[in-house]
Design an enzyme around this catalytic site. Structure first.
Site, PDB file in Angstrom:
ATOM      1  N   ASP A 210       0.856  -1.188   0.000  1.00 48.20           N
ATOM      2  CA  ASP A 210       0.000   0.000   0.000  1.00 48.20           C
ATOM      3  C   ASP A 210       0.894   1.240   0.000  1.00 48.20           C
ATOM      4  O   ASP A 210       1.457   1.617   1.031  1.00 48.20           O
ATOM      5  CB  ASP A 210      -0.916  -0.003   1.227  1.00 48.20           C
ATOM      6  CG  ASP A 210      -1.999  -1.070   1.150  1.00 48.20           C
ATOM      7  OD1 ASP A 210      -1.869  -1.996   0.317  1.00 48.20           O
ATOM      8  OD2 ASP A 210      -2.965  -1.001   1.937  1.00 48.20           O
TER       9      ASP A 210
ATOM     10  N   LYS B 121      -6.902   3.287  -2.809  1.00 47.67           N
ATOM     11  CA  LYS B 121      -7.276   3.201  -1.391  1.00 47.67           C
ATOM     12  C   LYS B 121      -7.551   4.595  -0.859  1.00 47.67           C
ATOM     13  O   LYS B 121      -6.882   5.561  -1.224  1.00 47.67           O
ATOM     14  CB  LYS B 121      -6.127   2.525  -0.627  1.00 47.67           C
ATOM     15  CG  LYS B 121      -6.290   2.441   0.879  1.00 47.67           C
ATOM     16  CD  LYS B 121      -5.080   1.738   1.487  1.00 47.67           C
ATOM     17  CE  LYS B 121      -5.078   1.811   3.011  1.00 47.67           C
ATOM     18  NZ  LYS B 121      -3.874   1.163   3.587  1.00 47.67           N
TER      19      LYS B 121
ATOM     20  N   LYS C 116     -10.139   0.080  -2.117  1.00 48.00           N
ATOM     21  CA  LYS C 116      -9.981  -0.290  -0.709  1.00 48.00           C
ATOM     22  C   LYS C 116     -10.384   0.889   0.160  1.00 48.00           C
ATOM     23  O   LYS C 116      -9.862   1.994   0.011  1.00 48.00           O
ATOM     24  CB  LYS C 116      -8.538  -0.693  -0.406  1.00 48.00           C
ATOM     25  CG  LYS C 116      -8.298  -1.029   1.072  1.00 48.00           C
ATOM     26  CD  LYS C 116      -6.858  -1.461   1.327  1.00 48.00           C
ATOM     27  CE  LYS C 116      -6.572  -1.606   2.821  1.00 48.00           C
ATOM     28  NZ  LYS C 116      -5.162  -2.006   3.083  1.00 48.00           N
TER      29      LYS C 116
END
Length: 221
Positions: A91, A154, A183
């Protein structure tokens, strides 16, 4: 809504006060509930990788966290070490400073990150930090990440002024092509919160409240 909520959840602990005992608990809970993944700081990747080696649970860590304005070379080296130590999902925080300046380097950096992740067979998620972006910027950033080769966009690090918002998740899902997931993370603390994010289009939920969500899910709340 019929689903296996556990398979959406990345069981997450990114506190600076995180201890080895808490990491052990996180792993045990992830195994008990068969969560989609465990997300830990880079320092703990090697330990967690040993514990999850024989499982299907993803090992997620963060890169350029939490502000995203590290040099590209630093992010790539962070990724290299994390991959060597067993992470299979990364991430990466987008360089918000470069993005807001309008620099093309934002996309170039993410393309380099995507290339490195995919060469290693890993998943790349890009953290936009939606609390710092306007709706128009969220649309632009989502398109940029998709074009650069990201597997997911995300919402948040969890360290900004706000976390995931349903409207932002919906906007990201409508903007991203079908092959790019969304996400939601930051402030998702209940089954109701998680359900709202999933209904808005999230394919993954990053949360430190995974066990609580599972209990509420089991109780039909």
């Amino acid at each position: 809504m019929s689903m296996e909520i556990n398979r959406y959840i990345e069981h997450t602990l990114l506190s600076p006060e995180l201890t080895a005992r808490q990491v052990d608990g996180l792993i045990e809970e992830a195994l008990e509930h068969n969560f989609a993944g465990v997300c830990v700081p880079p320092f703990w990747v090697k330990k967690v990788a040993r514990e999850l080696r024989e499982t299907s649970i993803g090992l997620v860590t963060v890169v350029g966290f939490p502000l995203g304005y590290q040099q590209t070379e630093t992010k790539l080296r962070e990724m290299e070490v994390a991959l060597e130590q067993g992470a299979n999902e990364l991430d990466v925080v987008m360089n918000i400073s470069a993005f807001k300046t309008g620099m093309p380097w934002t996309k170039i950096e993410l393309a380099k990150c995507a290339h490195q992740a995919h060469q290693a067979g890993a998943v790349l998620k890009v953290i936009l930090e939606t609390a710092l972006l306007s709706d128009d910027e969220i649309i632009k950033a989502t398109k940029l990440c998709a074009d650069a080769g990201a597997d997911y966009v995300k919402t948040s690090t969890g360290f900004a002024s706000a976390g995931a918002k349903v409207a932002h998740v919906s906007l990201m899902r409508k903007t991203a092509p079908a092959h790019v997931g969304v996400k939601a993370s930051g402030g998702i603390r209940s089954y109701a919160d998680a359900l709202r994010m999933i209904e808005a289009g999230a394919g993954r939920i990053g949360t430190s409240s995974g066990v609580k969500i599972m209990k509420e899910y089991g109780n039909g709340d």
